[in-house]
Design a protein around this motif. Structure first.
Motif, PDB file in Angstrom:
ATOM      1  N   THR A 168       0.831  -1.214   0.000  1.00 49.39           N
ATOM      2  CA  THR A 168       0.000   0.000   0.000  1.00 49.39           C
ATOM      3  C   THR A 168       0.861   1.258   0.000  1.00 49.39           C
ATOM      4  OG1 THR A 168      -1.984  -0.971   0.983  1.00 49.39           O
ATOM      5  CG2 THR A 168      -1.583   1.338   1.454  1.00 49.39           C
ATOM      6  N   GLU A 169       2.031   1.197   0.648  1.00 52.00           N
ATOM      7  CA  GLU A 169       2.897   2.368   0.740  1.00 52.00           C
ATOM      8  C   GLU A 169       3.781   2.537  -0.497  1.00 52.00           C
ATOM      9  OE1 GLU A 169       5.433   4.577   4.284  1.00 52.00           O
ATOM     10  OE2 GLU A 169       5.031   2.430   4.401  1.00 52.00           O
ATOM     11  N   SER A 170       3.780   1.542  -1.387  1.00 51.83           N
ATOM     12  CA  SER A 170       4.660   1.545  -2.549  1.00 51.83           C
ATOM     13  C   SER A 170       4.178   2.525  -3.616  1.00 51.83           C
ATOM     14  CB  SER A 170       4.727   0.130  -3.142  1.00 51.83           C
ATOM     15  OG  SER A 170       5.152   0.140  -4.479  1.00 51.83           O
ATOM     16  N   GLN A 171       5.055   3.398  -4.047  1.00 53.36           N
ATOM     17  CA  GLN A 171       4.712   4.332  -5.116  1.00 53.36           C
ATOM     18  C   GLN A 171       4.379   3.580  -6.396  1.00 53.36           C
ATOM     19  OE1 GLN A 171       6.982   8.052  -5.825  1.00 53.36           O
ATOM     20  NE2 GLN A 171       7.425   7.232  -7.860  1.00 53.36           N
ATOM     21  N   THR A 172       5.125   2.517  -6.684  1.00 52.48           N
ATOM     22  CA  THR A 172       4.881   1.729  -7.898  1.00 52.48           C
ATOM     23  C   THR A 172       3.456   1.207  -7.937  1.00 52.48           C
ATOM     24  OG1 THR A 172       7.201   1.066  -8.061  1.00 52.48           O
ATOM     25  CG2 THR A 172       5.587  -0.328  -9.174  1.00 52.48           C
ATOM     26  N   HIS A 173       2.969   0.698  -6.791  1.00 50.01           N
ATOM     27  CA  HIS A 173       1.627   0.121  -6.756  1.00 50.01           C
ATOM     28  C   HIS A 173       0.541   1.191  -6.765  1.00 50.01           C
ATOM     29  CE1 HIS A 173       4.101  -3.319  -5.697  1.00 50.01           C
ATOM     30  NE2 HIS A 173       3.091  -4.064  -6.107  1.00 50.01           N
ATOM     31  N   ARG A 174       0.818   2.336  -6.193  1.00 54.02           N
ATOM     32  CA  ARG A 174      -0.138   3.441  -6.251  1.00 54.02           C
ATOM     33  C   ARG A 174      -0.283   3.938  -7.691  1.00 54.02           C
ATOM     34  NH1 ARG A 174       1.527   7.043  -0.877  1.00 54.02           N
ATOM     35  NH2 ARG A 174       1.021   5.422   0.672  1.00 54.02           N
ATOM     36  N   GLU A 175       0.852   4.057  -8.392  1.00 56.69           N
ATOM     37  CA  GLU A 175       0.803   4.481  -9.787  1.00 56.69           C
ATOM     38  C   GLU A 175       0.034   3.467 -10.630  1.00 56.69           C
ATOM     39  OE1 GLU A 175       5.088   6.862  -9.931  1.00 56.69           O
ATOM     40  OE2 GLU A 175       4.965   4.765 -10.529  1.00 56.69           O
ATOM     41  N   MET A 176       0.365   2.195 -10.451  1.00 59.20           N
ATOM     42  CA  MET A 176      -0.315   1.146 -11.204  1.00 59.20           C
ATOM     43  C   MET A 176      -1.817   1.172 -10.943  1.00 59.20           C
ATOM     44  SD  MET A 176       0.077  -2.986 -10.763  1.00 59.20           S
ATOM     45  CE  MET A 176      -0.376  -2.838  -9.037  1.00 59.20           C
ATOM     46  N   ALA A 177      -2.208   1.277  -9.669  1.00 62.00           N
ATOM     47  CA  ALA A 177      -3.625   1.260  -9.304  1.00 62.00           C
ATOM     48  C   ALA A 177      -4.371   2.446  -9.883  1.00 62.00           C
ATOM     49  CB  ALA A 177      -3.779   1.230  -7.789  1.00 62.00           C
ATOM     50  N   SER A 178      -3.676   3.560 -10.092  1.00 65.53           N
ATOM     51  CA  SER A 178      -4.330   4.735 -10.664  1.00 65.53           C
ATOM     52  C   SER A 178      -4.808   4.475 -12.087  1.00 65.53           C
ATOM     53  CB  SER A 178      -3.377   5.944 -10.645  1.00 65.53           C
ATOM     54  OG  SER A 178      -2.403   5.854 -11.679  1.00 65.53           O
ATOM     55  N   GLY A 179      -4.236   3.463 -12.736  1.00 61.34           N
ATOM     56  CA  GLY A 179      -4.629   3.144 -14.094  1.00 61.34           C
ATOM     57  C   GLY A 179      -5.439   1.879 -14.237  1.00 61.34           C
ATOM     58  N   LEU A 180      -5.642   1.146 -13.144  1.00 65.55           N
ATOM     59  CA  LEU A 180      -6.421  -0.086 -13.229  1.00 65.55           C
ATOM     60  C   LEU A 180      -7.874   0.221 -13.567  1.00 65.55           C
ATOM     61  CD1 LEU A 180      -5.096  -2.222 -10.213  1.00 65.55           C
ATOM     62  CD2 LEU A 180      -4.623  -2.544 -12.652  1.00 65.55           C
ATOM     63  N   SER A 181      -8.511  -0.704 -14.277  1.00 63.01           N
ATOM     64  CA  SER A 181      -9.898  -0.510 -14.707  1.00 63.01           C
ATOM     65  C   SER A 181     -10.909  -0.973 -13.672  1.00 63.01           C
ATOM     66  CB  SER A 181     -10.132  -1.271 -16.019  1.00 63.01           C
ATOM     67  OG  SER A 181      -9.239  -0.821 -17.017  1.00 63.01           O
ATOM     68  N   THR A 182     -10.446  -1.508 -12.559  1.00 70.17           N
ATOM     69  CA  THR A 182     -11.320  -2.029 -11.507  1.00 70.17           C
ATOM     70  C   THR A 182     -11.350  -1.099 -10.305  1.00 70.17           C
ATOM     71  OG1 THR A 182      -9.538  -3.195 -10.343  1.00 70.17           O
ATOM     72  CG2 THR A 182     -10.631  -4.378 -12.131  1.00 70.17           C
ATOM     73  N   PRO A 183     -12.395  -1.169  -9.484  1.00 69.77           N
ATOM     74  CA  PRO A 183     -12.299  -0.607  -8.137  1.00 69.77           C
ATOM     75  C   PRO A 183     -11.149  -1.284  -7.386  1.00 69.77           C
ATOM     76  CG  PRO A 183     -14.582  -1.071  -8.684  1.00 69.77           C
ATOM     77  CD  PRO A 183     -13.751  -1.702  -9.763  1.00 69.77           C
ATOM     78  N   VAL A 184     -10.476  -0.526  -6.529  1.00 73.38           N
ATOM     79  CA  VAL A 184      -9.276  -1.023  -5.845  1.00 73.38           C
ATOM     80  C   VAL A 184      -9.393  -0.790  -4.346  1.00 73.38           C
ATOM     81  CG1 VAL A 184      -6.767  -0.852  -5.656  1.00 73.38           C
ATOM     82  CG2 VAL A 184      -7.858  -0.510  -7.875  1.00 73.38           C
ATOM     83  N   GLY A 185      -9.090  -1.831  -3.567  1.00 74.66           N
ATOM     84  CA  GLY A 185      -9.058  -1.709  -2.118  1.00 74.66           C
ATOM     85  C   GLY A 185      -7.633  -1.674  -1.603  1.00 74.66           C
ATOM     86  N   PHE A 186      -7.300  -0.638  -0.839  1.00 75.02           N
ATOM     87  CA  PHE A 186      -5.963  -0.512  -0.238  1.00 75.02           C
ATOM     88  C   PHE A 186      -6.035  -0.911   1.230  1.00 75.02           C
ATOM     89  CE2 PHE A 186      -5.243   2.111  -3.934  1.00 75.02           C
ATOM     90  CZ  PHE A 186      -3.896   1.953  -4.212  1.00 75.02           C
ATOM     91  N   LYS A 187      -5.219  -1.868   1.620  1.00 80.22           N
ATOM     92  CA  LYS A 187      -5.215  -2.309   3.011  1.00 80.22           C
ATOM     93  C   LYS A 187      -4.384  -1.374   3.883  1.00 80.22           C
ATOM     94  CE  LYS A 187      -6.265  -7.169   2.363  1.00 80.22           C
ATOM     95  NZ  LYS A 187      -5.971  -8.548   2.814  1.00 80.22           N
ATOM     96  N   ASN A 188      -4.781  -1.299   5.163  1.00 74.48           N
ATOM     97  CA  ASN A 188      -3.949  -0.558   6.106  1.00 74.48           C
ATOM     98  C   ASN A 188      -2.628  -1.305   6.315  1.00 74.48           C
ATOM     99  OD1 ASN A 188      -6.143  -2.016   8.235  1.00 74.48           O
ATOM    100  ND2 ASN A 188      -3.988  -2.219   8.823  1.00 74.48           N
ATOM    101  N   GLY A 189      -1.640  -0.635   6.884  1.00 72.82           N
ATOM    102  CA  GLY A 189      -0.315  -1.224   7.038  1.00 72.82           C
ATOM    103  C   GLY A 189      -0.302  -2.436   7.954  1.00 72.82           C
ATOM    104  N   THR A 190       0.754  -3.251   7.840  1.00 74.63           N
ATOM    105  CA  THR A 190       0.869  -4.454   8.672  1.00 74.63           C
ATOM    106  C   THR A 190       0.962  -4.111  10.155  1.00 74.63           C
ATOM    107  OG1 THR A 190       3.265  -4.460   8.301  1.00 74.63           O
ATOM    108  CG2 THR A 190       1.935  -5.855   6.867  1.00 74.63           C
TER     109      THR A 190
END
Length: 359
Positions: A168-190
């Motif tokens: 969730t804290e990863s910039q790479t995954h935030r960028e990727m999720a910004s372009g995904l065609s699905t609704p996205v759920g981000f989990k709170n930290g471990t």
């Protein structure tokens, strides 16, 4: 690999993968599968917008390691989805990639034969084939996006995507999720912290520019418009659950303070159940009771469920694997799953009918 002592010093070998286009040509999106995905995503967006009063539930194995058992589970879940459709929108959890704190089996795509042979090219075909089967049943699928390249192979068959607590804290995954065609759920930290998920929601809603591969396998720069259907997933952590009414109220407040919609999904496993599958039902029941008492922010639940109870280590002799039993986190069995979901649907039916009538 290194011929000059500069490049690829620690790389032993490399192999070319089939391109997303090649995999999709072998396993094309059918009309029935496309309809499942389109309608599933539209339903989720209506739930998030409060236009559909139902609760969505992401339910299924912690991870997929046996496509045959997954097909049996999907067939059962499809029938159950029809029975509870008045109150619950069921989405099958179909996780192919497993993040690891240290080492361990990384999932069907990475090591499909569970023998450290790492035939990723075969894993991609197996994963797409299973998602296609599930979609053709008319059952929406959910998965976790771990490797940023994998969605190019599979995302046209996915209805809901999770970004895990470790990423969730990863910039790479935030960028990727910004372009995904699905609704996205981000989990709170471990560690149980909510701040990383809040920051992720603010980030993913905005446009991004990042590197990736296109359908032909070429490196490309992606420019996104931002994903407005992202939401938080509370999964507990740091030795504490966060599904209780106080934790939910605190999450609502943080979302409001940051100008974010009050859409909360509760993961009934992981930190919220202390990884004890028997506690998942108690977590789910608590959330249902909160909804019955007037809560409007809980829009979804997540459950780890398999054909049979518990989990098992991966044996050296794979013939000794127990059918329908998780090889990662322990799961509740089908009987408990069916009982829990039917009970939740029955309890919420009168309230949801009243909400729909008032809309």
């Amino acid at each position: 690999m290194s011929a000059n002592g500069i490049n690829n010093v620690n790389v032993v070998s490399q192999e070319l993968l089939p391109t997303p286009e090649q995999v999709k040509a072998a396993l094309p999106l059918t009309a029935a599968a496309e309809r499942t995905v389109r309608e599933g995503r539209a339903t989720l967006r209506r739930i998030l917008a409060r236009e559909d009063p139902r609760l969505f539930v992401v339910v299924g194995p912690c991870s997929i390691h046996d496509a045959g058992a997954a097909r049996e589970y999907a067939t059962r879940l499809r029938r159950l989805a029809d029975e509870v459709a008045g109150s619950l929108f069921l989405i099958m959890r179909v996780y192919f990639e497993k993040p690891r704190t240290t080492v361990g089996w990384k999932g069907l795509i990475n090591d499909p034969f569970m023998d450290d042979s790492f035939h990723i090219e075969k894993g991609l075909y197996l994963a797409r084939e299973l998602l296609l089967y599930i979609a053709e049943l008319g059952l929406p699928a959910a998965t976790e996006a771990l490797d940023p390249i994998t969605p190019q192979y599979l995302n046209d068959l996915v209805t809901w995507t999770a970004i895990g607590a470790r990423t969730t804290e990863s910039q790479t995954h935030r960028e990727m999720a910004s372009g995904l065609s699905t609704p996205v759920g981000f989990k709170n930290g471990t560690d149980g912290s909510l701040g990383v998920a809040i920051n992720a929601l603010k980030s993913v809603a905005r446009p991004h520019h990042f590197l990736g591969i296109n359908q032909n396998g070429q490196c490309a720069v992606f420019r996104t418009r931002g994903n407005r259907d992202a939401h938080v997933v509370l999964r507990g952590g740091g030795g504490r659950p966060n599904y209780d009414s106080v934790s939910i109220a605190m999450c609502e407040r943080e979302l409001a303070e940051n100008g974010l919609p009050a859409n909360i999904v509760v993961d009934c496993s992981h930190g919220n159940s202390n990884k004890d599958p028997a506690l998942q039902s108690l977590v789910a029941e608590n959330c249902v009771n909160q909804i019955l008492e007037g809560n409007r922010s809980i829009v979804g639940l997540m459950l780890e469920s398999n054909l049979h109870w518990g989990n098992q280590p991966i044996p050296k002799n794979l013939a000794q694997l127990k059918y329908g039993v998780s090889v990662t986190d322990a799961c509740i069995d089908w009987s408990a799953t069916e009982t829990l979901l039917k009970s939740a649907a029955a309890k919420m039916r009168p309230l949801l009918a009243a909400r729909a009538g008032a809309a």
